[in-house]
Design a protein around this motif. Structure first.
Motif, PDB file in Angstrom:
ATOM      1  N   THR A  80      -0.239   3.674  -5.476  1.00 37.22           N
ATOM      2  CA  THR A  80      -0.243   3.461  -4.036  1.00 37.22           C
ATOM      3  C   THR A  80       0.121   4.711  -3.269  1.00 37.22           C
ATOM      4  N   LEU A  81      -0.175   4.689  -1.994  1.00 33.40           N
ATOM      5  CA  LEU A  81      -0.041   5.852  -1.131  1.00 33.40           C
ATOM      6  C   LEU A  81       1.396   6.083  -0.693  1.00 33.40           C
ATOM      7  N   LEU A  96      -4.328  -4.503  -7.417  1.00 37.33           N
ATOM      8  CA  LEU A  96      -5.061  -4.471  -6.155  1.00 37.33           C
ATOM      9  C   LEU A  96      -6.419  -3.794  -6.286  1.00 37.33           C
ATOM     10  N   GLY A  97      -6.709  -3.261  -7.472  1.00 32.90           N
ATOM     11  CA  GLY A  97      -8.010  -2.653  -7.711  1.00 32.90           C
ATOM     12  C   GLY A  97      -8.089  -1.197  -7.302  1.00 32.90           C
ATOM     13  N   LEU A 148     -10.738   5.985  -2.865  1.00 34.39           N
ATOM     14  CA  LEU A 148     -10.007   5.377  -3.978  1.00 34.39           C
ATOM     15  C   LEU A 148      -9.556   3.960  -3.641  1.00 34.39           C
ATOM     16  N   LEU A 149      -9.262   3.711  -2.370  1.00 34.94           N
ATOM     17  CA  LEU A 149      -8.798   2.387  -1.949  1.00 34.94           C
ATOM     18  C   LEU A 149      -9.939   1.412  -1.680  1.00 34.94           C
ATOM     19  N   LEU A 158       0.766  -1.239   0.000  1.00 34.12           N
ATOM     20  CA  LEU A 158       0.000   0.000   0.000  1.00 34.12           C
ATOM     21  C   LEU A 158       0.797   1.290   0.000  1.00 34.12           C
ATOM     22  N   VAL A 159       2.090   1.260   0.307  1.00 33.44           N
ATOM     23  CA  VAL A 159       2.839   2.507   0.489  1.00 33.44           C
ATOM     24  C   VAL A 159       3.978   2.598  -0.530  1.00 33.44           C
ATOM     25  N   SER A 160       4.008   3.696  -1.255  1.00 35.07           N
ATOM     26  CA  SER A 160       5.053   3.931  -2.246  1.00 35.07           C
ATOM     27  C   SER A 160       6.427   3.965  -1.591  1.00 35.07           C
TER      28      SER A 160
END
Length: 152
Positions: free
Chosen positions: A124-125, A118-119, A139-140, A49-51
């Motif tokens: 990613t954040l 991941l849809g 968005l997630l 989830l995290v860049s």
């Protein structure tokens, strides 16, 4: 998506920890307090989830106090009949690499492809603060509910 292998390196006191041969069903991770279960969970969450870009406060807290290497998470997973490998390194020499289905992507291209798998409708954040933003929660979809960290 079936997560098959997880490895965390230089991750908040974990020098190198790996879980292999993860089941397509339920996987239980048990161990005594302070053995690294939550840190491993955090590594998976960051990997998905995290860049890897930037070095904001939450990312600086990932640095292992036992070594000099950059925090890194490696995930192997199966998605739509293909095997993939994801590597994310944070802080110094940060990078994202996604390999699988005959491709090897890096940087924003890898982040975008992972988000699509991941849809997510956007890449990613970059930080927990962004996850708290109402627009990004939309968005997630339901992912943040599945990735609620301990103590929140």
């Amino acid at each position: 998506m079936h997560l098959k292998r997880v490895e965390a390196l230089n991750w908040r006191g974990l020098q190198q920890v790996a879980l292999e041969d993860l089941s397509e069903g339920l996987n239980l991770i048990i161990g005594p307090n302070e053995s690294g279960k939550s840190r491993l969970f955090e590594a998976i969450r960051y990997g998905l989830l995290v860049s890897s870009k930037g070095n904001a406060g939450p990312k600086r807290q990932l640095q292992s106090w036992l070594g000099q290497g950059s925090p890194e998470v490696r995930l192997e997973f199966h998605y739509q009949g293909q095997d993939y490998s994801l590597i994310k390194r944070y802080l110094r020499k940060n990078e994202t690499q996604l390999s699988g289905a005959g491709q090897r992507l890096s940087g924003d291209e890898a982040e975008g492809q992972l988000a699509q798998m991941l849809g997510f409708s956007t890449p990613t954040l970059t930080s927990k603060r962004t996850l708290d933003n109402e627009k990004n929660r939309a968005l997630l979809g339901h992912w943040p509910l599945l990735w609620m960290p301990q103590g929140v």
